[in-house]
Design an enzyme around this catalytic site. Structure first.
Site, mmCIF file in Angstrom:
data_model
loop_
_atom_site.group_PDB
_atom_site.id
_atom_site.type_symbol
_atom_site.label_atom_id
_atom_site.label_comp_id
_atom_site.label_asym_id
_atom_site.label_seq_id
_atom_site.Cartn_x
_atom_site.Cartn_y
_atom_site.Cartn_z
ATOM 1 N N GLY A 23 2.281 3.572 9.397
ATOM 2 C CA GLY A 23 3.100 3.396 8.191
ATOM 3 C C GLY A 23 3.647 4.735 7.735
ATOM 4 O O GLY A 23 3.848 4.974 6.544
ATOM 5 N N ARG A 50 9.723 0.727 11.296
ATOM 6 C CA ARG A 50 11.158 1.043 11.252
ATOM 7 C C ARG A 50 11.447 2.464 11.728
ATOM 8 O O ARG A 50 12.563 2.942 11.605
ATOM 9 C CB ARG A 50 11.677 0.859 9.821
ATOM 10 N N TYR A 167 -3.083 -9.546 -1.255
ATOM 11 C CA TYR A 167 -3.175 -8.112 -0.961
ATOM 12 C C TYR A 167 -4.549 -7.563 -1.372
ATOM 13 O O TYR A 167 -5.187 -6.826 -0.619
ATOM 14 C CB TYR A 167 -2.051 -7.396 -1.718
HETATM 15 N N1 SER Z 1 0.564 -0.008 -5.863
HETATM 16 C C1 SER Z 1 0.094 -1.159 -5.151
HETATM 17 C C2 SER Z 1 0.908 -2.353 -5.443
HETATM 18 O O1 SER Z 1 1.446 -2.424 -6.508
HETATM 19 C C3 SER Z 1 -1.312 -1.465 -5.522
HETATM 20 O O2 SER Z 1 -2.144 -0.731 -4.726
HETATM 21 O O3 SER Z 1 0.951 -3.229 -4.656
#
Ligand code: SER
Length: 350
Positions: A23, A50, A167
């Protein structure tokens, strides 16, 4: 016959030493490659879906355009390099992952599994543990209910580990996978090697950079607000003014990552650490932006769904362990972040 250059013999016979950054083209990757190159590293190998820009390319030994979910790329890296450290930054952030949870899982968990496996294979092939630096997130926390956030105070690492986003689930699980590879990998195998992967993670708060604007995150409102003001564009903030989460500047995040990487293993009492520098509300941030950019036009138009994600993240977290174990000490508080870093940096940019 002319002499054959030594490098010809080396090719295939020996693998080049490498510090891998996945990344690498993202926000953290930009700062990290610059800092590591400035510190004298000449063995940086960048990977990004990318690709990376020319400036970044000049800092690296090699750059790959590729997907960390794909096995052939892993095999290539395994064959070409002797990897000593991995900074695994590749991820889909929280907002983007909520739109495509399965894709998020594939990258955030599947990609991390591939990198952990590469680290373990590397360690077993060259006999030394591979350091694995992992950016985790405050998204691993889930403080639900109207009073939970208020009553919790600064949250320590082992509390409220109940994420409400894909996430957050991905990051929390990967922290556990990292702990497994560090402490218990192949625990029943006769030829098991101790600590094949030296896994170290920081749960980053929202990060604010003067050079780049994040994309796909839920904490992005802070950076978006400041950059919009500098560009003279109006900004409709997608959260309520009273929304409060912890933040840190990008240079402090990079320094923290490198300090954790450099710490003696014996000093580390955990594999995962909180780190934070300041925690203004969105309204306080907007006021500060207005002080520095008097023409800023900031309005608040909360998006209910994204607001709910922020309302599940802690208003602050406790970074005592990071301070005690590896000397975490951010240079920027809120005021100096604006005065010494963000405002001059962003003004120079636009
Ligand atoms: N900054 C990140 C997000 O907003 C959180 O780790 O997804």
């Amino acid at each position: 016959m002319p002499p054959v250059p030594a490098s010809t013999f080396d090719r295939g016979a020996r693998r080049n030493a490498a510090v891998l950054v996945t990344g690498a083209g993202g926000e953290v990757g930009h700062g990290l490659l610059k800092s590591m190159h400035a510190a004298g590293r000449r063995d940086l190998v960048a990977i990004d879906l990318r690709g990376v820009d020319d400036a970044q390319r000049s800092l690296c030994r090699e750059c790959f355009v590729g997907d960390i979910c794909e096995t052939p790329l892993m095999h290539r890296l395994q064959a070409m390099f002797e990897i000593t450290e991995i900074y695994h930054l590749a991820a889909l952030l929280s907002t983007r992952t909520e739109f495509a949870p399965e894709a998020g899982h594939e990258v955030n968990v599947g990609g991390t599994m591939n990198m952990l496996r590469l680290a373990a294979d590397q360690a077993r092939s060259h006999g030394k543990p591979v350091k694995f630096l992992f950016p985790s997130s405050i998204a691993v926390y889930g403080c639900t209910g109207p009073n939970a956030r208020r009553e919790a105070g600064p949250i320590a690492e082992d509390d409220f580990n109940r994420p409400t986003t894909m996430y957050g689930c991905n990051k929390l699980y990967c922290e556990h996978l990292g702990g497994y590879y560090a402490l218990h990998y192949r625990r029943l195998a006769q030829d098991r090697m101790d600590r094949v992967v030296d896994f170290r993670a920081i749960r980053f708060p929202g990060l604010i950079s003067a050079d780049t604007i994040p994309s796909g995150g839920t904490s992005d409102y802070a950076a978006e607000m400041i950059h919009a003001a500098a560009e003279g564009k109006p900004y409709a903030c997608f959260v309520r003014p009273d929304t409060r989460i912890p933040f840190m500047t990008m240079p402090d995040a990079i320094s923290a990552f490198l300090a954790l990487a450099a710490a003696d293993r014996e000093c580390l009492s955990r594999t995962v650490y909180n780190a934070r520098a300041f925690n203004p509300s969105a309204g306080e941030l907007a006021d500060l932006v207005g002080e520095h950019f008097p023409d800023a036009q900031i309005t608040f138009e909360p998006d209910e769904q994204r607001q709910a994600i922020l309302d599940s993240w802690p208003p602050d977290c406790d970074d005592t362990a990071a301070r005690n174990d590896w000397g975490f000490n951010p240079q920027h508080d809120l005021r100096s972040a604006f005065e010494d870093y963000l405002v001059p940096g962003i003004k120079a940019h636009y």
